[in-house]
Design an enzyme around this catalytic site. Structure first.
Site, mmCIF file in Angstrom:
data_model
loop_
_atom_site.group_PDB
_atom_site.id
_atom_site.type_symbol
_atom_site.label_atom_id
_atom_site.label_comp_id
_atom_site.label_asym_id
_atom_site.label_seq_id
_atom_site.Cartn_x
_atom_site.Cartn_y
_atom_site.Cartn_z
ATOM 1 N N SER A 78 0.541 -0.982 0.015
ATOM 2 C CA SER A 78 0.382 0.092 -0.162
ATOM 3 C C SER A 78 0.640 0.708 -0.700
ATOM 4 O O SER A 78 -0.107 2.455 0.149
ATOM 5 C CB SER A 78 -1.032 0.047 1.062
ATOM 6 N N LYS A 81 0.138 4.075 -2.807
ATOM 7 C CA LYS A 81 -0.867 5.027 -2.284
ATOM 8 C C LYS A 81 -0.523 6.218 -2.607
ATOM 9 O O LYS A 81 -1.370 7.141 -2.268
ATOM 10 C CB LYS A 81 -1.859 4.512 -1.425
ATOM 11 N N SER A 145 -6.305 2.660 4.308
ATOM 12 C CA SER A 145 -5.412 2.212 3.632
ATOM 13 C C SER A 145 -6.478 1.542 2.723
ATOM 14 O O SER A 145 -6.196 0.176 2.082
ATOM 15 C CB SER A 145 -4.105 1.615 3.612
#
Length: 397
Positions: A78, A81, A145
């Site tokens: 993640s 992101k 997330s």
């Protein structure tokens, strides 16, 4: 000796003395003795690098402390992101207090979120018909997330996930992230890979956006359907941590792109780094523990340190006879850094002179670094006259 010869000799000697006295003297030679770079004092510093994976760390405005581990592309989960948020704000900038664009949630997006939950992905629950602002979407993306929000933003920003991924890779190239490849907007795919060094390049650009920096510094936020959600980065809000993004899965291990505020020499700096591939225990916790040890070790080591003490000899003046006098710093110079960090020292020298007086200024010593520009005059430690009469007589034309 005939009188005329004596007279002639006297005349010649007198003429020589006159010529010697009126001879133009050479300038004093100036010998620089201060090195061009000086290491900050103290026991050599080594950051608290993790024992596995890869990491990199530096202090913005001070310098990089290097990296550890093979800086080869690895899955980053993640952490991907960060690029999704960066591109969203680049395309749709948010000023303080603004909410930005709004997205109405469709039934298809509700169904997609449920499908992602079934695949054990991190998500934020959404409800058909609810409206989320750009700011809320970015908070859902960066704190809990949410993979479904990453997919939503990709389609909103570029029309499709594929088009958005192409933008991600083009931006990575622009930022010099030569070892980074994005294949999805959330990092769920293990083919989304990067290095610690590359992600710090992105972090530097992203943290320059005040809205991005404000969002990732939040320990929690409130969203319409789910209410209060916590930041997976449990360091945020403690000991100066102001972000940035966690990541974890089986392929990536525990990952963290981190930022920690610190003060040194009366100024505020940011420790910026990344740590990937941590597997000692629960993955996110392993990344947080490793990053905290690394960032804290750096913050503790970076201080205002003495570079050049007052009274340091920086150059030596020498006349034609070989007589010498030292030129020394009048004040001490300090710089922010860690023990062993090299600081470039600039020495400017004044106009050429044929003699020197004690206390006379002969130039300026300067260091330019994180704490700004530090200067001190350099002055002669004693007097130095012109060459002796004997030298002058020996060097008549």
């Amino acid at each position: 000796m005939p009188l005329i010869a004596v007279v002639l000799l006297v005349v010649l000697v007198a003429a020589a003395l006159v010529r010697a006295e009126t001879k133009t003297m050479p300038y004093l030679a100036v010998h620089r003795v201060v090195p061009k770079a000086i290491e900050l004092p103290g026991k050599a510093f080594k950051p608290a690098w993790p024992s596995e994976g890869q990491a990199t760390v530096g202090v913005e405005g001070v310098g990089s402390l290097g990296s550890t581990g093979d800086q080869e592309p690895v899955p980053i989960a993640s952490v991907a992101k960060v690029m999704t948020a960066y591109l969203t704000l680049k395309q749709f900038p948010l000023e303080p207090g603004e909410e930005g664009f709004r997205v109405r949630i469709s039934q298809a997006q509700v169904n997609e979120e449920r499908e992602r939950v079934a695949l054990d992905q991190s998500t934020v629950a959404v409800r058909k018909g609810e409206t989320l602002s750009e700011r809320q979407l970015l908070e859902a993306l960066m704190l809990p997330s949410a993979n479904n929000i990453a997919a939503l933003l990709a389609v909103h920003n570029a029309g499709s996930s594929e088009a958005f991924v192409a933008q991600m890779n083009a931006t990575a190239k622009e930022l010099g992230m030569s070892q980074t490849t994005y294949t999805d907007p959330s990092g769920f795919e293990e083919t989304t890979v990067s290095t610690a060094r590359d992600q710090v390049k992105l972090a530097r650009a992203a943290m320059a956006d005040p809205t991005f920096a404000e969002i990732v510094a939040k320990p929690s936020t409130r969203l319409p359907v789910v209410g209060t959600v916590l930041n997976y980065n449990g360091l945020v809000g403690h000991d100066g941590y102001v972000g940035i993004k966690t990541g974890s899965d089986e392929a990536a291990g525990g990952c963290l792109l981190f930022a920690k505020r610190m003060t040194a020499g009366g100024k505020t700096f940011t420790v910026l780094g990344a740590i990937f591939g941590q597997r000692d225990g629960e993955l996110v916790s392993a990344a947080l523990v490793g990053a905290d040890a690394l960032a804290s070790s750096v913050a503790d080591a970076v201080k205002s340190r003495l570079v050049v003490p007052a009274g340091t000899t920086v150059m030596v003046l020498e006349n034609a006879d070989g007589d010498k006098v030292k030129v020394k710093t009048k004040r001490p110079l300090r710089e922010v850094g860690w023990p062993g960090k090299k600081t470039v020292v600039h020495l400017s020298i004044g106009k050429a002179r044929r003699s020197a007086d004690g206390g006379e200024r002969w130039g300026t010593l300067m260091v330019r670094g994180a704490s700004g520009v530090e200067r001190t005059p350099v002055v002669a430690a004693g007097s130095l006259g012109e060459p002796s009469l004997g030298w002058r007589l020996q060097h008549l034309p």
